[in-house]
Design an enzyme around this catalytic site. Structure first.
Site, short mmCIF file in Angstrom:
data_model
loop_
_atom_site.label_atom_id
_atom_site.label_comp_id
_atom_site.label_asym_id
_atom_site.label_seq_id
_atom_site.Cartn_x
_atom_site.Cartn_y
_atom_site.Cartn_z
N LYS A 81 -0.12 -13.07 -60.10
CA LYS A 81 0.29 -13.75 -61.34
C LYS A 81 0.06 -12.82 -62.53
O LYS A 81 -0.97 -12.12 -62.58
CB LYS A 81 -0.51 -15.04 -61.48
CG LYS A 81 -0.08 -15.96 -62.61
CD LYS A 81 -0.85 -17.28 -62.56
CE LYS A 81 -0.47 -18.24 -63.65
NZ LYS A 81 -1.21 -19.52 -63.59
N SER A 156 1.63 -23.69 -63.94
CA SER A 156 2.11 -22.48 -64.56
C SER A 156 2.37 -21.35 -63.56
O SER A 156 3.12 -20.43 -63.87
CB SER A 156 1.10 -22.00 -65.61
OG SER A 156 -0.13 -21.69 -65.01
N SER A 180 -2.46 -25.66 -61.88
CA SER A 180 -1.41 -24.64 -61.87
C SER A 180 -1.22 -23.85 -60.58
O SER A 180 -0.27 -23.07 -60.48
CB SER A 180 -1.62 -23.66 -63.02
OG SER A 180 -1.11 -24.23 -64.20
N1 GLN Z 1 -0.13 -28.16 -66.74
C1 GLN Z 1 -1.46 -27.88 -67.16
C2 GLN Z 1 -1.45 -27.39 -68.58
O1 GLN Z 1 -0.39 -27.14 -69.10
C3 GLN Z 1 -2.08 -26.90 -66.23
C4 GLN Z 1 -2.23 -25.51 -66.71
C5 GLN Z 1 -2.95 -24.60 -65.73
O2 GLN Z 1 -3.54 -25.04 -64.75
N2 GLN Z 1 -2.95 -23.31 -66.05
O3 GLN Z 1 -2.48 -27.30 -69.19
#
Ligand code: GLN
Length: 487
Positions: A81, A156, A180
């Site tokens: 990532k 994400s 995420s």
């Molecule tokens: N959807 C969650 C957010 O937008 C998760 C983000 C994540 O785990 N990086 O905060």
């Protein structure tokens, strides 16, 4: 050649070890597939073609010299990532702010994958600074779901899931602050593993919310994920939150047996909200566990009702503080348009960050400003403790908790992704796990009527990875991996 990239990481590593395939030809095949499919899926921000080829040569030489005998990842192409630092390779966080940032050091996980002989094939897409669940906020455009490119691969870590599902990598690393890793894995029919907070070093992970972030693997089966977890986990003096414990061989937990395992199901998620396809899949999964001899029980854990609110206060507060380092002076985007230091800060941040990032920074700064700190931040911390205690209590009774990973399957990329009630509840499933620092894995458990994958979430007690690996592995034996029809 496409046959090569379809294998599981473990099968591939075995074939490399047995000299049936060379690391160079595998790397070549992987790059070929990436080139063909990237115009559709946009999983990658950077493809490290030259570095990968060079590394392939070196790793093959080492294998020939008898090294990597015990590494299940030697010669396996992996994607990382793009919020995880890779020395000499751009690490952008999918933001204009870091579009040209080249780290001078490796994250601990990057280093450990290299030490295991894995081949870094590229850096994958995400929502800007990991804020979001679709990759739509990426400065480099969204990734597409390999099951149907009209749909989001989740986020994400959406590039991490799209790449592995489209066979553009064998396994990948994602980061999970509030779901995420697990949500994109569920949307793409993969296994996504978020370890207990403190299991994997965050050194070199560009932080979103430091008290919630954890790095973990995405793969096409639990065994592949476990081999990555074994490689990246363990004590690291560079991250004070990593727990000093004896290195556990997670692969020992790959056992097909859940007889007498105590499984709890939070009642909250059996409510009327569940979509029909997800409900029937989930019920089917419960029956499978029952048939395999597990003891299932529905129970109440209402404290997690407030996890979403607590999650957003804490994550935005930490994000606003973490992201204050991007000031246009030290590194990152610098505006061309300024007459004073104040303007340099303002314009660099104004131009460098996207809308969602700015929104969260402002929200976070507001909540930790004096006067608001007590009202919001401290209250959120108390809710967090209550959630942790509720989970602790649950784990006195159960070895594993089960829930749907998400209350919907992947939404259309064109759909409005603003906060719906369902999305909220889904996020609640995910982020309560981060607030309590627990390990959780999402595994594929079926498909909806549109043919999109559905995920099942298994939550474990702190450092209870063993139980969720064993349960996931047992379940997987009843449901072999299904691949999307990628072109
Ligand atoms: N959807 C969650 C957010 O937008 C998760 C983000 C994540 O785990 N990086 O905060």
């Amino acid at each position: 050649m496409k046959e090569v990239t379809r294998m599981s990481a473990l099968t591939l590593a075995r074939k490399i070890k047995n000299r049936e395939l060379s690391v160079e030809e595998v790397t070549e095949a992987q790059l070929q597939v990436i080139k063909e499919r990237e115009p559709i899926y946009n999983s990658y921000i950077t493809i490290t073609e030259n570095e990968a080829k060079e590394q392939a040569k070196a790793v093959q030489r080492q294998i020939d010299d008898g090294e990597f005998k015990n590494s299940p990842l030697a010669g396996v192409p992996v994607a990382i990532k793009d919020n995880i630092c890779t020395k000499g390779v751009k690490t952008t966080c999918a933001s204009k702010m870091l579009a040209d940032f080249i780290p001078s050091y490796n994250a601990t996980v990057t280093e450990r994958l290299r030490d295991a002989g894995a081949i870094l094939i590229g850096k994958v897409n995400l929502d800007e600074f990991a804020m979001g669940g679709t990759t739509k906020t990426s400065y480099f455009g969204p990734s597409k779901n390999p099951w149907n490119p009209d749909y989001t691969p989740g986020g994400s870590s959406g590039g991490s899931s799209a790449a592995v599902a489209a066979e553009e990598a064998f396994v990948s690393l994602g980061s999970d602050t509030g779901g995420s890793i697990r949500q994109p894995a569920a949307y793409c029919g993969l296994v996504g593993f978020k370890p207990t907070y403190g299991t994997v070093s965050r050194y070199g992970l560009i932080p979103l919310a430091s008290s919630l972030d954890q790095i973990g693997p995405l793969g096409r089966n639990i065994s592949d994920c476990v081999s990555v977890l074994e490689a990246i986990s363990g004590y690291d003096p560079k991250d004070s939150t990593v727990v000093k414990q004896e290195k556990y061989a997670y692969s020992q937990a790959l056992v097909d047996d859940v007889s007498n395992m105590r499984i709890g199901i939070p009642k909250l998620y059996l409510d009327e909200d569940l979509n029909e396809d997800i409900r029937s899949c989930f019920m089917g999964a419960l029956k499978t566990f029952e048939d395999m001899g597990a003891k299932l029980e529905i129970f109440d854990i209402n404290e997690i009702m407030y996890s979403l609110q607590a999650y957003y206060v804490i994550s935005c507060a930490e994000a606003s503080s973490n992201l204050s380092r991007y000031d246009g002076v030290r590194y990152g985007h610098r505006t061309a348009d300024y007459d004073s230091l104040d303007e340099l800060y303002k314009n660099s941040r104004g131009e460098g960050f996207g809308y969602e990032v700015k929104r969260r920074i402002m929200l976070g700064a507001y909540m930790i400003s004096s006067g608001n700190y007590e009202t919001y931040y401290n209250k959120a911390r108390r809710i967090r403790s209550a959630i942790s205690r509720a989970y602790e209590k649950a784990f006195d009774k159960y070895d594993v908790l089960l829930s749907p990973e998400s209350l919907n399957t992947a939404p259309l990329l064109s759909s409005d992704s603003s906060q719906t009630h369902k999305k909220h509840k889904s996020e609640m499933l995910n982020c309560s796990v981060n607030l309590a620092g627990l390990p959780a894995v999402s595994i594929p458990c079926g498909k909806d009527r549109k043919g999109l994958p559905i995920g099942l979430q298994l939550i474990g007690n702190k450092f209870g990875e063993k139980n969720i690996i064993q349960a996931a592995y047992s379940f997987e034996q009843t449901k072999p991996y299904e691949r999307p029809k990628v072109r």
